[in-house]
Design a protein around this motif. Structure first.
Motif, mmCIF file in Angstrom:
data_model
loop_
_atom_site.group_PDB
_atom_site.id
_atom_site.type_symbol
_atom_site.label_atom_id
_atom_site.label_comp_id
_atom_site.label_asym_id
_atom_site.label_seq_id
_atom_site.Cartn_x
_atom_site.Cartn_y
_atom_site.Cartn_z
ATOM 1 N N GLY A 81 0.830 -1.200 0.000
ATOM 2 C CA GLY A 81 0.000 0.000 0.000
ATOM 3 C C GLY A 81 0.862 1.246 0.000
ATOM 4 N N PRO A 82 0.317 2.377 -0.477
ATOM 5 C CA PRO A 82 1.111 3.591 -0.630
ATOM 6 C C PRO A 82 1.410 4.344 0.670
ATOM 7 C CG PRO A 82 -1.115 3.939 -1.463
ATOM 8 C CD PRO A 82 -1.023 2.506 -1.076
ATOM 9 N N SER A 83 0.757 3.962 1.785
ATOM 10 C CA SER A 83 0.991 4.664 3.058
ATOM 11 C C SER A 83 0.928 3.673 4.210
ATOM 12 C CB SER A 83 -0.089 5.735 3.264
ATOM 13 O OG SER A 83 -1.350 5.106 3.462
ATOM 14 N N SER A 86 -2.796 2.757 4.743
ATOM 15 C CA SER A 86 -3.351 1.751 3.823
ATOM 16 C C SER A 86 -2.759 0.377 4.121
ATOM 17 C CB SER A 86 -3.124 2.147 2.357
ATOM 18 O OG SER A 86 -1.763 2.351 2.090
ATOM 19 N N SER A 87 -1.495 0.357 4.547
ATOM 20 C CA SER A 87 -0.854 -0.911 4.915
ATOM 21 C C SER A 87 -1.526 -1.534 6.140
ATOM 22 C CB SER A 87 0.630 -0.657 5.190
ATOM 23 O OG SER A 87 1.318 -1.867 5.317
ATOM 24 N N SER A 145 -14.549 1.063 -2.105
ATOM 25 C CA SER A 145 -13.375 1.154 -2.961
ATOM 26 C C SER A 145 -13.762 1.600 -4.371
ATOM 27 C CB SER A 145 -12.669 -0.205 -3.029
ATOM 28 O OG SER A 145 -11.614 -0.162 -3.957
ATOM 29 N N THR A 147 -11.349 1.515 -6.709
ATOM 30 C CA THR A 147 -10.353 0.864 -7.572
ATOM 31 C C THR A 147 -10.630 -0.627 -7.769
ATOM 32 O OG1 THR A 147 -8.902 0.320 -5.696
ATOM 33 C CG2 THR A 147 -8.544 2.461 -6.775
ATOM 34 N N TRP A 149 -9.862 -2.760 -5.476
ATOM 35 C CA TRP A 149 -8.997 -3.451 -4.511
ATOM 36 C C TRP A 149 -9.518 -3.189 -3.098
ATOM 37 C CZ3 TRP A 149 -7.146 -6.991 -7.167
ATOM 38 C CH2 TRP A 149 -6.571 -6.791 -8.430
ATOM 39 N N ASN A 152 -8.967 0.143 -1.289
ATOM 40 C CA ASN A 152 -9.024 1.309 -2.181
ATOM 41 C C ASN A 152 -7.645 1.822 -2.582
ATOM 42 O OD1 ASN A 152 -10.531 3.122 -3.740
ATOM 43 N ND2 ASN A 152 -10.576 4.675 -2.140
ATOM 44 N N THR A 153 -6.699 0.904 -2.747
ATOM 45 C CA THR A 153 -5.358 1.284 -3.214
ATOM 46 C C THR A 153 -5.332 1.229 -4.737
ATOM 47 O OG1 THR A 153 -4.779 -1.033 -2.815
ATOM 48 C CG2 THR A 153 -4.068 0.562 -1.164
ATOM 49 N N ASP A 155 -3.143 -0.189 -6.600
ATOM 50 C CA ASP A 155 -2.674 -1.524 -7.005
ATOM 51 C C ASP A 155 -3.027 -2.529 -5.914
ATOM 52 O OD1 ASP A 155 -1.182 -0.668 -9.426
ATOM 53 O OD2 ASP A 155 -0.021 0.472 -7.939
ATOM 54 N N THR A 157 -2.774 -5.030 -2.855
ATOM 55 C CA THR A 157 -1.900 -5.169 -1.679
ATOM 56 C C THR A 157 -1.813 -6.647 -1.304
ATOM 57 O OG1 THR A 157 -3.740 -4.984 -0.136
ATOM 58 C CG2 THR A 157 -2.603 -2.916 -0.744
#
Length: 209
Positions: A81-83, A86-87, A145, A147, A149, A152-153, A155, A157
């Motif tokens: 995840g980007p943050s 999100s992780s 979400s 996206t 995923w 809501n990332t 890409d 995870t």
């Protein structure tokens, strides 16, 4: 900087090792895929850090537990995840899926022949209630979400990889695969999206039967 050397040890089956293998496939990172025949497990067990498989060796250092391995590789390969937030959300979905899988383990172990019992009865008495309890959590997350995923990332995870892999396995093992996602259209869509990723498709097509 030299790439670490990775060795994954698991049984010659999909199971708990498969999300890790798929993560390697998605990241396009080579690893040694050691598959232990079930009859060899008693001699392999004492060499593992926690008496369980899978075990990942990174430059000779052993890591046990599926989710710990997934989290580590997701961070290493850019699938966490980007943050941090999100992780953490992805981690919570991983833990929730683990709760679901624990709840269906009696049916699953009977279904694959490791326990005695009536798998048809257990499917109705344990699998269906567990599905109906846990799938709404994933459906709700997916409803938020944009996206497709789970958190809501942009890409997938490690949570998408674990959920996608477990559901792909269930579509193969369920006695009623056509009704597996009844009432859960977003989970069905997630499953289709995940298994349509070219590297995932290629891995599934080429893995040992």
């Amino acid at each position: 900087i030299a790439m670490p050397s990775y060795k994954l040890t698991y049984f010659d089956a999909t199971g708990r090792g498969e999300p890790i293998r798929i993560l390697f496939a998605l990241a396009d990172v080579p690893f040694e895929d050691v598959r232990v025949p079930f009859q060899k497990w008693p001699e392999v067990k004492p060499t593992t850090p926690l008496g369980t498989l899978p075990v990942l060796e990174v430059d000779g250092v052993q890591i046990g537990q599926t989710n710990a391995i997934l989290r580590f590789l997701a961070r290493e390969f850019g699938f966490a995840g980007p943050s941090s937030l999100s992780s953490a959300l992805a981690d919570s979905m991983v833990d929730q899926l683990t709760d679901f899988f624990t709840a269906v383990s009696d049916w699953h172990m009977t279904n694959v022949g490791f326990k005695q019992g009536d798998k048809g009865v257990l499917y109705e008495s344990t699998f269906i209630p567990a599905r109906d309890k846990h799938f709404p959590f994933f459906e709700k997350a997916l409803s938020k979400s944009t996206t497709g995923w789970i958190v809501n990332t942009p890409d997938p995870t490690h949570a998408d990889i674990l959920i996608g892999t477990v559901l792909e396995m269930l579509t193969r093992l369920s006695p009623k695969p056509s009704s597996l996602f009844d009432g859960f259209p977003l989970i069905a869509a997630h499953q289709k999206k995940f298994t349509s990723i070219p590297r995932v498709q290629k891995h599934i097509a080429n893995r040992p039967k």
